[in-house]
Design an enzyme around this catalytic site. Structure first.
Site, mmCIF file in Angstrom:
data_model
loop_
_atom_site.group_PDB
_atom_site.id
_atom_site.type_symbol
_atom_site.label_atom_id
_atom_site.label_comp_id
_atom_site.label_asym_id
_atom_site.label_seq_id
_atom_site.Cartn_x
_atom_site.Cartn_y
_atom_site.Cartn_z
ATOM 1 N N GLU A 1 -32.958 -33.050 7.422
ATOM 2 C CA GLU A 1 -32.990 -32.932 9.043
ATOM 3 C C GLU A 1 -32.990 -31.433 9.450
ATOM 4 O O GLU A 1 -31.926 -30.453 9.144
ATOM 5 C CB GLU A 1 -31.615 -33.323 9.635
ATOM 6 C CG GLU A 1 -31.576 -34.941 9.442
ATOM 7 C CD GLU A 1 -32.119 -35.696 10.500
ATOM 8 O OE1 GLU A 1 -32.999 -34.993 11.156
ATOM 9 O OE2 GLU A 1 -32.392 -36.665 10.351
ATOM 10 N N CYS B 1 -30.180 -28.342 16.963
ATOM 11 C CA CYS B 1 -31.440 -28.298 16.585
ATOM 12 C C CYS B 1 -32.600 -28.805 17.526
ATOM 13 O O CYS B 1 -33.590 -28.554 17.517
ATOM 14 C CB CYS B 1 -31.491 -29.305 15.290
ATOM 15 S SG CYS B 1 -30.681 -30.772 15.729
#
Ligand code: NAD
Length: 504
Positions: A261, A295
């Protein structure tokens, strides 16, 4: 602050190694956790050594042999109690997140709520680790797939979600029957210790202490050992693309599995038909919220040329009204960046923006005083600016104009990352096109909401340099298990598949 720390079982110097309970790391290098709002030390951690690492892995291996034999719904019940423990301590844990990483209190509390939601989801998931069954081509044969746990797995987390990223991984892994070794960021070790300590109490009560382990040490020593460790069949790593590329190569070198990720470069497209008030609010939260340190933070904005001037002016005015300050104080919308290095990266990016012809419409400065505060930057950009292809982990939003949707989608997709994307539109056709095969190439595609703030029910993750991993809900649990295909023969014969004959 002292009361908060003691309620969470933290002291001035904390152990960096937990094999269930704390190991003695006295004498290990001391790393201070800094409050980014004031620059002061909150508390320190004595880092773990390789010896401690061995103890943590051994405990996780031993616990695995017993934990995997507990029926999955029973594992789910224990995870439910872990969720209840976080519910009970949500306020303290949320405050600690805010203290340690500087996100505003409602986001600190929201992060812990996300972990609680994950626990609730995992309770149900523990009864739904379904395998398929299929028809065999052979007479009186049966075929089906079943899912088994993997073993002790390694979880590496980024600083910006010091509690929830662990929960996305660990709670799913636990119901899957794995045990978990957590290596958190050295920028947020206290949230990791408090979270671990709290949830290990629940496991210990049921006789499964050691099913979660915590190891806080240097990347060069502990991190490298962990990703090279054959005993850990899966490494789930959340962080920068630079880190993920290295971890992926290393784990692939030993034919282990990786769940990645990594960084994003997320975009919002605003069409002429959009509700501009909604769009403005979505853009602001996406680009300025969490000081641009998600993110999924919005980093690029594509505005239709007929609304670009007005919306850009409204944004510039809104940017100047963002209340920056103590993230624990009511009314604050933006806290500090994580540390001095992050501020320097922000300033370097501002310099590059200017050198590459970008026009700063708002922000772009460091705020005087203690702590690591900057003003959110709004930048008029052109597609040829190389810096717009990179993720700068700070509140910088690049604004572009477009004429037709195909052009906007092409520009949106023309970056190495592929995490989150959204479109604001009132056109059904545009919305469907954005969500189609010729639309967004990201793991997350939204309509009339921003790029950040995903719910846990869906699978979370991104494509291209974001790493391709999926975590949290949907069928993400499959990454934490191994699939076994079983064929059972209850006939008196031994027919071979594809009609092959092999008789003496
Ligand atoms: P980072 O890459 O600097 O560090 C992430 C983690 O990797 C830390 O725990 C670090 O100690 C560890 N690490 C670094 N080198 C290692 C090595 N050789 N071996 C083992 N571990 C190693 O990232 P960061 O600054 O903490 O976080 C910000 C980044 O994380 C951004 O790029 C952001 O987009 C990304 N992020 C992605 C997601 C997602 O779900 N896609 C979520 C949160 C953050």
């Amino acid at each position: 602050m002292t009361d908060l720390l003691s309620r969470l079982g933290l002291s001035d110097i904390n152990s960096g190694a937990w094999a269930g309970g704390a190991l003695d790391t006295t004498g290990g290098e001391l790393v201070a956790s800094e409050n980014p709002t004031t620059g002061e030390t909150i508390a320190s951690v004595a880092l773990a050594s390789l010896e401690h690492y061995e103890q943590v892995v051994t405990a996780a291996q031993d616990a695995y042999l017993r934990w995997r034999m507990l029926p999955a719904p029973k594992r789910g019940e224990i995870v439910r109690e872990m969720g209840d423990a976080m519910r009970e301590h949500k306020d303290d844990l949320g405050r600690l997140v805010t203290l340690e990483v500087g996100k505003i209190l409602s986001e600190g509390l929201g992060e812990v709520q996300e972990s609680i939601d994950m626990a609730d989801l995992c309770v149900g998931m523990s009864r739904q680790l379904f395998g398929l069954s299929m028809h065999s081509e052979r007479d009186r044969h049966r075929m089906y797939e079943q899912w088994h746990p993997l073993g002790p797995i390694g979880v590496i987390t980024a600083f910006n979600f010091p509690n929830a990223v662990w929960a996305w991984n660990a709670l799913v892994a636990l119901v899957a029957g794995d045990t978990v070794i957590w290596k958190p960021s050295l920028k947020a070790p206290l949230t990791a210790i408090a979270t671990h300590r709290l949830l290990n109490t629940v496991l210990e009560k049921h006789g499964y202490g050691g099913a979660i382990g915590l190891i806080i040490g240097s990347d060069a020593e502990i991190g490298e050992t962990m990703i090279n460790d054959q005993r850990l069949p899966l490494i789930s790593a959340t962080g920068s693309t630079r880190m993920g590329r290295h971890v992926n190569k290393t784990v692939a070198g030993r034919l282990g599995r990786c769940l990645l990720e990594l960084g994003g470069n997320n975009a919002i497209i605003v069409e002429e038909s959009a509700d501009l008030d909604l769009a403005l609010r979505g853009i602001l939260f996406g680009a300025v919220g969490t000081a641009g340190q998600r993110c999924t933070s919005t980093r690029r904005l594509f505005l239709h040329k007929n609304i670009a001037a007005d919306l850009t002016a409204s944004l510039a005015s809104a940017y100047k009204q963002v209340r920056i300050g103590d993230p624990l104080a009511e009314g604050t919308l933006m806290g500090p960046l994580i540390d001095a290095q992050a501020v320097q990266m922000y300033l370097d990016a501002i310099e590059q923006i200017k050198a590459q012809g970008g026009e700063i419409l708002a922000g772009g400065e460091v705020v005087d005083g203690p702590g690591h505060f900057v003003t959110p930057a709004l930048v008029r950009a052109t597609p040829d600016m190389a810096i717009c292809r990179h993720e700068t982990f700070a509140p910088i939003l690049y604004v572009f104009e477009y004429e037709d949707l195909s052009e906007a989608i092409a520009m949106q997709n023309d970056v190495p990352q592929g995490l989150s994307s959204s479109i604001f539109t009132d056109s059904f056709r545009s919305s469907e096109r954005f969500l189609s095969h010729e639309g967004s190439d990201c793991g997350i595609a939204n309509v009339n909401i921003g790029t950040s703030g995903a719910e846990i029910g869906g699978a979370f993750g991104g494509e291209k340099e974001t790493g391709g991993g999926r975590e949290a809900g949907s069928d993400s649990w499959k990454a934490y298990m191994r699939r076994q295909t079983c064929t059972l023969n209850w006939s008196p014969d031994l027919p071979l598949a594809q009609g092959v004959v092999f008789d003496l």
